[in-house]
Scaffold this active site. Structure first.
Site, PDB file in Angstrom:
ATOM      1  N   HIS A   1       5.039  16.603  11.693  1.00 15.01           N
ATOM      2  CA  HIS A   1       5.394  15.435  10.867  1.00 15.01           C
ATOM      3  C   HIS A   1       4.733  14.167  11.403  1.00 15.01           C
ATOM      4  CE1 HIS A   1       7.298  13.055   7.888  1.00 15.01           C
ATOM      5  NE2 HIS A   1       7.920  12.316   8.796  1.00 15.01           N
TER       6      HIS A   1
ATOM      7  N   HIS B   1       4.494   3.391  12.697  1.00 13.25           N
ATOM      8  CA  HIS B   1       4.932   4.501  13.563  1.00 13.25           C
ATOM      9  C   HIS B   1       4.009   4.733  14.748  1.00 13.25           C
ATOM     10  CE1 HIS B   1       7.971   5.373  10.642  1.00 13.25           C
ATOM     11  NE2 HIS B   1       7.093   5.611   9.714  1.00 13.25           N
TER      12      HIS B   1
ATOM     13  N   VAL C   1       3.187   8.763   8.386  1.00 14.85           N
ATOM     14  CA  VAL C   1       2.504   7.499   8.075  1.00 14.85           C
ATOM     15  C   VAL C   1       2.083   7.570   6.601  1.00 14.85           C
ATOM     16  CG1 VAL C   1       0.473   6.088   8.539  1.00 14.85           C
ATOM     17  CG2 VAL C   1       1.736   7.145  10.438  1.00 14.85           C
TER      18      VAL C   1
ATOM     19  N   ASP D   1       5.757  13.603   2.822  1.00 20.26           N
ATOM     20  CA  ASP D   1       6.493  12.388   2.486  1.00 20.26           C
ATOM     21  C   ASP D   1       6.609  12.181   0.977  1.00 20.26           C
ATOM     22  OD1 ASP D   1       4.988  12.214   5.148  1.00 20.26           O
ATOM     23  OD2 ASP D   1       6.486  10.655   5.393  1.00 20.26           O
TER      24      ASP D   1
HETATM   25 FE   LIG Z   1       8.634  10.341   8.302  1.00 22.47          FE
END
Ligand SMILES: [Fe+2]
Ligand SMILES: *[C@@H]1O[C@H](CO)[C@@H](O)[C@H](O)[C@H]1NC(C)=O
Ligand SMILES: *[C@@H]1O[C@H](CO)[C@@H](O)[C@H](O)[C@H]1NC(C)=O
Ligand SMILES: *[C@@H]1O[C@H](CO)[C@@H](O)[C@H](O)[C@H]1NC(C)=O
Length: 443
Positions: free
Chosen positions: A302, A312, A340, A153
């Site tokens: 992911h 999430h 996350v 991320d």
């Molecule tokens: Fe993502």
């Protein structure tokens, strides 16, 4: 690039579709976003610099794919050698472009160089460029120890820059990225600025990536093909050595350190259900591993399969149910996830519980993207969640020998990387209690 589309030129209805698709893609959520740093302004064309956005990835045990972009019709040629300024070898690959709404990409080149010596510095230049833009890379060693950096991320904010600076300051052999790279979010020039942002690191060491939700970039009616930019720009070795070929850029595997470590890159946004190509490939990939010679097996996804964060929630559950028994059967030692935007490390777990023969699960989705940190956690902290903290940072996995790997997480604290979590992971191959290949069925 000269022909890039500007958002301001897009019709209003198209922007509305983009916004709808962005929220449908899980881009928004209920985060508290305290210290997000502004996106850094990199949306120029790189001063017309060409070639640009150079990054490399390992292909097999002794080759390297070089990827770069030019704005002109330059050759897809890489010249290279072990002495600066001398290029006795050269290799010519292929060139592709893509179109996305009104955007036309530059010329995306990719050439595979090798065979290369392990643990050796090579000097190279792309597209026969002669204006002093020499680059260098170091090939991974063919024996242990082996040092990975793991960070998810990333995005392209001030925090991303801080994370990249910390990563650049520590010697490592390879970077692993469990998805969500540029946060272009449909606006394609951001893929170019991301390429320029990471080039100083990604042109020196192999960056092995898998996809996140921000890579999908599918817009109903307007751009129905998913992963267009990601697949064109971040081509991974999915079709290399015949034995491990997956046939899809969305999941693949490879060995490092002469086969001592096997890395499995899974696709959270490709079909993972039993009977799917990904599931079938994973089963055969794991079956081929010989744990007498492969000391460690690690996997990346992911969306995390284990998380006590409110963000999430449950998004990785279906994939976990479909694939966790396979990973346990293959004695996978650790699973790294992103998605996350925080850090969390679990004990060895399986089937939702602590299990000495399960994998250590780590979420390291804290590279620095513009959505900010995910700060809300379940209370009280369950025992299997050993360490959790919502801060930006990166992780390092140093496989020191056939039985021991040291995992550390480094928080970006006031722009200094502070080691905040540390644990020795011992290989499941070295644990006789876990040698039974039969997997346990889930509830
Ligand atoms: Fe993502
Ligand atoms: C680029 O360099 C290679 C190797 O020196 C050479 O074979 C090729 O002809 C050059 N291509 C162009 C377009 O200059
Ligand atoms: C790689 O090369 C460096 C410098 O020559 C050396 O110190 C290091 O031990 C080598 N690493 C491996 C794993 O061979
Ligand atoms: C592997 O590394 C660990 C940690 O440094 C050490 O305790 C152990 O003795 C090493 N094993 C061998 C066989 O060298």
């Amino acid at each position: 690039m000269e022909k890039t589309a500007n958002v301001a030129t897009l019709p209003l209805f198209l922007l509305l579709v983009l916004a709808a698709a962005a929220s449908a893609g899980g881009v928004t959520s209920g985060y508290v976003r305290p210290t997000a740093r502004a996106a850094i302004s990199v949306l120029h064309d790189g001063d017309g610099r060409t070639p640009q956005q150079v990054h490399i990835s390992a292909v097999g045990s002794d080759k390297m794919r070089i990827s770069w972009i030019t704005t002109d019709d330059a050759p897809a040629t890489v010249e290279y050698g072990t002495v600066s300024g001398e290029y006795p070898f050269s290799s010519t690959g292929t060139t592709t472009t893509y179109t996305y709404l009104l955007y036309h990409s530059g010329k995306i080149h990719d050439a595979i160089i090798g065979p290369l010596q392990p643990n050796t510095t090579y000097f190279y230049r792309c597209s026969n460029h002669t204006t002093g833009d020499e680059l260098s890379l170091r090939t991974p060693p063919s024996t242990l120890p082996f040092r990975f950096v793991v960070v998810g991320d990333l995005g392209q904010t001030g925090w991303t820059k801080s994370t990249l600076t910390h990563i650049g300051a520590v010697d490592h052999d390879m970077l692993l990225l469990p998805g969500d790279l540029s946060y272009a979010d449909f606006y394609q020039p951001r893929w170019d600025s991301f390429g320029r942002l990471v080039e100083p690191l990604a042109s020196k060491r192999p960056w092995m990536v898998t996809q996140g939700n921000h890579e999908v970039e599918k817009i109903p009616l307007f751009h129905s093909t998913p992963f267009t930019a990601y697949n064109a720009r971040w081509r991974m070795p999915y079709d290399g050595e015949a034995a491990t070929a997956s046939g899809s850029n969305l999941y693949y595997s490879f060995d490092v350190a002469g086969g001592a470590v096997h890395v499995i890159m899974l696709g959270s946004y490709a079909d993972y259900s039993p009977g799917s190509p990904q599931h079938t490939w994973l089963e055969s990939d794991l079956a081929r591993i010989d744990r007498a010679t492969t000391a460690f097996v690690i996997a990346l996804v992911h969306a995390p399969w284990y998380s006590t964060n409110a963000a999430h929630r449950g998004e990785g559950d279906a994939m976990r149910r479909a694939m966790e028994p396979l990973l346990r059967g293959g004695h996978v030692d650790a699973v790294f996830a992103g998605h996350v935007h925080a850090y969390e490390r679990f004990a060895r777990v399986y089937g939702g519980r602590e299990d000495a023969c399960g994998a250590v699960h780590v979420t390291v989705g804290d590279g620095g993207n513009r959505e900010g940190l995910a700060t809300r956690y379940d209370e009280p902290q369950p025992a299997m969640s050993v360490f959790r903290e919502a801060s930006f940072g990166h992780g390092r996995l140093e496989v020191v020998n056939a039985t021991h790997a040291l995992w550390t997480w480094h928080r970006n604290d006031d722009d200094v990387a502070v080691a905040a979590d540390e644990v020795w992971i011992t290989s499941l191959a070295a644990n006789p209690a876990c040698s039974n290949k039969d997997s346990v069925s889930l509830e």
